[in-house]
Design a protein around this motif. Structure first.
Motif, PDB file in Angstrom:
ATOM      1  N   PRO A 141     -25.316   0.395  -4.904  1.00 31.42           N
ATOM      2  CA  PRO A 141     -26.399   0.963  -4.332  1.00 31.42           C
ATOM      3  C   PRO A 141     -26.139   1.706  -3.059  1.00 31.42           C
ATOM      4  O   PRO A 141     -26.804   2.505  -2.578  1.00 31.42           O
ATOM      5  N   GLY A 142     -25.017   1.072  -2.291  1.00 23.44           N
ATOM      6  CA  GLY A 142     -24.802   1.731  -0.909  1.00 23.44           C
ATOM      7  C   GLY A 142     -23.263   2.368  -0.952  1.00 23.44           C
ATOM      8  O   GLY A 142     -22.791   2.971  -2.030  1.00 23.44           O
ATOM      9  N   THR A 143     -22.710   2.078   0.162  1.00 30.83           N
ATOM     10  CA  THR A 143     -21.386   2.565   0.244  1.00 30.83           C
ATOM     11  C   THR A 143     -20.245   1.394   0.222  1.00 30.83           C
ATOM     12  O   THR A 143     -20.633   0.335   0.914  1.00 30.83           O
ATOM     13  N   LEU A 144     -19.362   1.580  -0.638  1.00 31.68           N
ATOM     14  CA  LEU A 144     -18.536   0.336  -1.145  1.00 31.68           C
ATOM     15  C   LEU A 144     -17.075   1.007  -1.154  1.00 31.68           C
ATOM     16  O   LEU A 144     -16.818   2.085  -1.438  1.00 31.68           O
ATOM     17  N   TYR A 145     -16.257   0.175  -0.556  1.00 35.33           N
ATOM     18  CA  TYR A 145     -14.568   0.525  -0.626  1.00 35.33           C
ATOM     19  C   TYR A 145     -14.047  -0.462  -1.212  1.00 35.33           C
ATOM     20  O   TYR A 145     -14.286  -1.920  -1.343  1.00 35.33           O
ATOM     21  N   GLY A 146     -12.897  -0.093  -2.178  1.00 36.66           N
ATOM     22  CA  GLY A 146     -12.216  -1.094  -2.742  1.00 36.66           C
ATOM     23  C   GLY A 146     -10.725  -0.591  -2.961  1.00 36.66           C
ATOM     24  O   GLY A 146     -10.562   0.443  -2.812  1.00 36.66           O
ATOM     25  N   ALA A 147      -9.822  -1.424  -3.402  1.00 35.28           N
ATOM     26  CA  ALA A 147      -8.457  -1.194  -3.894  1.00 35.28           C
ATOM     27  C   ALA A 147      -7.916  -2.065  -4.559  1.00 35.28           C
ATOM     28  O   ALA A 147      -8.195  -3.342  -4.787  1.00 35.28           O
ATOM     29  N   PHE A 180     -12.235   4.011  -4.100  1.00 37.96           N
ATOM     30  CA  PHE A 180     -11.403   3.149  -4.690  1.00 37.96           C
ATOM     31  C   PHE A 180     -10.170   3.684  -4.788  1.00 37.96           C
ATOM     32  O   PHE A 180      -9.724   4.780  -5.301  1.00 37.96           O
ATOM     33  N   ALA A 181      -8.979   2.965  -4.295  1.00 39.68           N
ATOM     34  CA  ALA A 181      -7.722   3.277  -4.275  1.00 39.68           C
ATOM     35  C   ALA A 181      -6.951   2.413  -5.494  1.00 39.68           C
ATOM     36  O   ALA A 181      -6.942   1.120  -4.988  1.00 39.68           O
ATOM     37  N   GLY A 182      -6.607   2.829  -6.331  1.00 44.57           N
ATOM     38  CA  GLY A 182      -5.990   2.252  -7.595  1.00 44.57           C
ATOM     39  C   GLY A 182      -6.236   2.428  -8.924  1.00 44.57           C
ATOM     40  O   GLY A 182      -6.711   3.571  -9.257  1.00 44.57           O
ATOM     41  N   VAL A 231     -11.914   8.062  -6.878  1.00 45.74           N
ATOM     42  CA  VAL A 231     -10.750   7.414  -7.089  1.00 45.74           C
ATOM     43  C   VAL A 231      -9.449   7.843  -6.796  1.00 45.74           C
ATOM     44  O   VAL A 231      -9.174   8.980  -7.387  1.00 45.74           O
ATOM     45  N   ASP A 232      -8.815   7.294  -5.905  1.00 46.01           N
ATOM     46  CA  ASP A 232      -7.303   7.625  -5.884  1.00 46.01           C
ATOM     47  C   ASP A 232      -6.549   6.665  -6.632  1.00 46.01           C
ATOM     48  O   ASP A 232      -6.223   5.537  -6.274  1.00 46.01           O
ATOM     49  N   GLY A 233      -6.131   7.188  -7.790  1.00 42.62           N
ATOM     50  CA  GLY A 233      -5.181   6.505  -8.661  1.00 42.62           C
ATOM     51  C   GLY A 233      -5.692   7.030 -10.174  1.00 42.62           C
ATOM     52  O   GLY A 233      -5.139   7.977 -10.634  1.00 42.62           O
ATOM     53  N   THR A 234      -6.396   6.137 -10.938  1.00 43.43           N
ATOM     54  CA  THR A 234      -7.118   6.709 -12.148  1.00 43.43           C
ATOM     55  C   THR A 234      -8.003   5.897 -12.705  1.00 43.43           C
ATOM     56  O   THR A 234      -8.559   4.902 -11.979  1.00 43.43           O
ATOM     57  N   LEU A 235      -8.907   6.553 -13.427  1.00 51.91           N
ATOM     58  CA  LEU A 235     -10.175   6.001 -14.048  1.00 51.91           C
ATOM     59  C   LEU A 235     -10.031   5.794 -15.513  1.00 51.91           C
ATOM     60  O   LEU A 235      -9.819   6.774 -15.923  1.00 51.91           O
ATOM     61  N   ALA A 247       0.964   5.827  -5.163  1.00 53.35           N
ATOM     62  CA  ALA A 247       0.964   4.816  -4.079  1.00 53.35           C
ATOM     63  C   ALA A 247      -0.056   3.682  -4.584  1.00 53.35           C
ATOM     64  O   ALA A 247       0.184   2.491  -4.904  1.00 53.35           O
ATOM     65  N   PRO A 248      -1.385   3.980  -4.783  1.00 53.93           N
ATOM     66  CA  PRO A 248      -2.437   3.191  -5.239  1.00 53.93           C
ATOM     67  C   PRO A 248      -2.096   2.689  -6.604  1.00 53.93           C
ATOM     68  O   PRO A 248      -2.304   1.368  -6.785  1.00 53.93           O
ATOM     69  N   LEU A 249      -1.552   3.501  -7.566  1.00 53.43           N
ATOM     70  CA  LEU A 249      -1.261   2.974  -8.892  1.00 53.43           C
ATOM     71  C   LEU A 249      -0.082   1.971  -8.824  1.00 53.43           C
ATOM     72  O   LEU A 249      -0.052   0.925  -9.467  1.00 53.43           O
ATOM     73  N   ASP A 250       1.003   2.146  -7.860  1.00 55.70           N
ATOM     74  CA  ASP A 250       1.882   1.177  -7.846  1.00 55.70           C
ATOM     75  C   ASP A 250       1.331  -0.199  -7.191  1.00 55.70           C
ATOM     76  O   ASP A 250       1.771  -1.084  -7.644  1.00 55.70           O
ATOM     77  N   ALA A 251       0.490  -0.028  -6.292  1.00 56.01           N
ATOM     78  CA  ALA A 251      -0.194  -1.100  -5.609  1.00 56.01           C
ATOM     79  C   ALA A 251      -0.762  -2.237  -6.747  1.00 56.01           C
ATOM     80  O   ALA A 251      -0.632  -3.150  -6.619  1.00 56.01           O
ATOM     81  N   ALA A 252      -1.425  -1.332  -7.580  1.00 65.68           N
ATOM     82  CA  ALA A 252      -2.240  -2.113  -8.658  1.00 65.68           C
ATOM     83  C   ALA A 252      -1.210  -2.503  -9.611  1.00 65.68           C
ATOM     84  O   ALA A 252      -1.197  -3.686 -10.197  1.00 65.68           O
ATOM     85  N   ASP A 253      -0.341  -2.074  -9.961  1.00 67.49           N
ATOM     86  CA  ASP A 253       0.705  -2.380 -11.007  1.00 67.49           C
ATOM     87  C   ASP A 253       1.693  -3.768 -10.315  1.00 67.49           C
ATOM     88  O   ASP A 253       2.017  -4.419 -11.264  1.00 67.49           O
ATOM     89  N   ALA A 254       1.812  -3.751  -9.135  1.00 64.93           N
ATOM     90  CA  ALA A 254       2.247  -4.730  -8.571  1.00 64.93           C
ATOM     91  C   ALA A 254       1.582  -5.963  -8.547  1.00 64.93           C
ATOM     92  O   ALA A 254       2.038  -7.047  -8.796  1.00 64.93           O
TER      93      ALA A 254
END
Length: 165
Positions: free
Chosen positions: A69-75, A92-94, A112-116, A141-148
């Motif tokens: 409903p508001g502003t949120l961030y995630g990675a 969201f980054a990842g 989304v910086d990464g993939t959806l 970089a965000p994809l690599d972080a999620a993959d890790a």
């Protein structure tokens, strides 16, 4: 198929930049397998999304629908076992996965910086509904972080072949 159906319906409103690449085709991601592997990794829940960003990459699993409903961030990696409904703003980054679809309301924004990844929808063709702003940037970089955090599925690469006959 979900993105193809959506883009055909929204064709008059879509603009391709000169940097837009050719369409990419591939098998759908193994969402059930990812769900099982993510549960075994003991992920956080919706609390992994925070009001001020950027947060550190983490694994997050939301059982059922998630409304922002508001502003949120995630990675990291966010898997929503339902519909991701953005009424405010989500950055969201990842990897963001919504098994039942994504809705971005009028005046809302999903970045989304990464993939959806969007799973099957019910009813069909309603998997990606965007009345606000949706921006998905492929960022390594965000994809690599999620993959890790949780090894992401990838295509098999044949390194050799041997005739046994």
């Amino acid at each position: 198929p979900v993105l193809d159906a959506w883009s055909q319906g929204e064709a008059p409103h879509l603009v391709a930049s000169p940097h837009t690449g050719l369409p990419v085709r591939g098998a759908p991601p193994p969402l059930a397998l990812l769900d099982t592997r993510l549960r075994a990794a003991l992920p956080a829940g919706a609390e992994a999304l925070v009001a001020t960003g950027p947060p550190p990459p983490t694994l997050a699993l939301v059982a059922g629908d998630l409304t922002v409903p508001g502003t949120l961030y995630g990675a990291g990696l966010l898997l929503v076992e339902g519909t991701l409904d953005v009424a405010g703003s989500l950055d969201f980054a990842g990897v963001v996965i919504a098994t039942r679809g994504v809705r971005v309301g009028a005046g809302a924004r999903l970045t989304v910086d990464g993939t959806l990844w969007v799973g099957a929808s019910s009813p069909p063709g309603q998997g990606l509904l965007v009345d606000g702003d949706l921006l998905v940037r492929h960022r390594r970089a965000p994809l690599d972080a999620a993959d890790a955090l949780l090894g992401l599925p990838r295509r098999a690469i044949v390194l050799g072949l041997r005739d046994l006959g």
